[in-house]
Design a protein around this motif. Structure first.
Motif, PDB file in Angstrom:
ATOM      1  N   GLU A  53       0.815  -1.206   0.000  1.00 17.70           N
ATOM      2  CA  GLU A  53       0.000   0.000   0.000  1.00 17.70           C
ATOM      3  C   GLU A  53       0.860   1.271   0.000  1.00 17.70           C
ATOM      4  OE1 GLU A  53      -3.641   1.823   2.710  1.00 17.70           O
ATOM      5  OE2 GLU A  53      -2.551   0.078   3.407  1.00 17.70           O
ATOM      6  N   TYR A  54       2.027   1.218   0.630  1.00 15.17           N
ATOM      7  CA  TYR A  54       2.936   2.359   0.712  1.00 15.17           C
ATOM      8  C   TYR A  54       4.235   2.028  -0.008  1.00 15.17           C
ATOM      9  CZ  TYR A  54      -0.391   3.396   4.388  1.00 15.17           C
ATOM     10  OH  TYR A  54      -1.542   3.606   5.087  1.00 15.17           O
ATOM     11  N   CYS A  55       5.001   3.061  -0.351  1.00 14.08           N
ATOM     12  CA  CYS A  55       6.216   2.840  -1.148  1.00 14.08           C
ATOM     13  C   CYS A  55       7.502   3.142  -0.383  1.00 14.08           C
ATOM     14  CB  CYS A  55       6.158   3.673  -2.418  1.00 14.08           C
ATOM     15  SG  CYS A  55       4.787   3.170  -3.490  1.00 14.08           S
ATOM     16  N   SER A  56       7.679   4.355   0.090  1.00 11.34           N
ATOM     17  CA  SER A  56       8.898   4.691   0.822  1.00 11.34           C
ATOM     18  C   SER A  56       8.606   5.489   2.087  1.00 11.34           C
ATOM     19  CB  SER A  56       9.847   5.492  -0.073  1.00 11.34           C
ATOM     20  OG  SER A  56       9.227   6.692  -0.484  1.00 11.34           O
ATOM     21  N   CYS A  57       7.357   5.722   2.338  1.00 11.39           N
ATOM     22  CA  CYS A  57       6.928   6.466   3.522  1.00 11.39           C
ATOM     23  C   CYS A  57       5.633   5.840   4.036  1.00 11.39           C
ATOM     24  CB  CYS A  57       6.627   7.922   3.170  1.00 11.39           C
ATOM     25  SG  CYS A  57       7.886   8.790   2.230  1.00 11.39           S
ATOM     26  N   VAL A  58       5.436   5.902   5.331  1.00 11.04           N
ATOM     27  CA  VAL A  58       4.157   5.485   5.911  1.00 11.04           C
ATOM     28  C   VAL A  58       3.601   6.670   6.693  1.00 11.04           C
ATOM     29  CG1 VAL A  58       4.718   3.029   6.034  1.00 11.04           C
ATOM     30  CG2 VAL A  58       5.203   4.494   7.994  1.00 11.04           C
TER      31      VAL A  58
END
Length: 160
Positions: free
Chosen positions: A134-139
């Motif tokens: 669902e996220y790539c490099s940040c939450v």
């Protein structure tokens, strides 16, 4: 035939004489909330976020954000500024979904790399390698210390 051409020429001459000109294409680019790409309604005041165009809900008073000529052949019928093409050319997302922190393309191409050109994580986000697609490099920081692992390093639970 000659008669049809004569009638057409007379109609064009009359339009020019009356000062009627063909309407120039309207520039409908605008910046919606959070400086996201949007679509400008006919009233020249309402800016509809790109992802709310052609969603079967009329956001413009006259419904121009849902017209057939705009929505008839998605994404080809949309102006280019409303579309972001994912790294896989068969996929696309609305331009306001680029750099929104969510993996809308499915391969993070809307959040990472040269195509997206996203800024680093903002203050509302925690930078890490997420566990979920669902996220790539940040939450989102709201997920920090919630008892659930969102980062491979568990930094969202111990450092964030």
């Amino acid at each position: 035939s000659a008669a049809a051409l004569l009638v057409l020429a007379a109609a064009v001459a009359l339009a020019v004489a009356l000062g009627l000109r063909p309407r120039a294409p309207v520039n409908r680019f605008c910046a919606a909330s959070n400086n996201r790409t949007g679509f400008l309604c006919d009233d020249r005041a309402t800016c509809v976020p790109a992802s709310q165009v052609c969603d079967r809900v009329s956001n413009c008073r006259n419904g121009e954000d849902e017209q057939e000529e705009l929505c008839g052949d998605l994404p080809r019928s949309l102006p280019g500024y409303l579309v972001f093409r994912c790294s896989n050319p068969t996929y696309w997302v609305y331009a306001d979904q680029r750099c929104n922190g969510m993996n809308d393309c499915g391969d993070c191409s809307d959040e990472m790399g040269s195509l997206a050109a996203c800024p680093p994580c903002g203050s509302e986000w925690w930078s890490c390698s997420p566990v979920l697609y669902e996220y790539c490099s940040c939450v989102p920081r709201r997920l920090c210390r919630d008892g659930v692992q969102h980062c491979f390093s568990w930094s969202d639970e111990y450092i964030c």
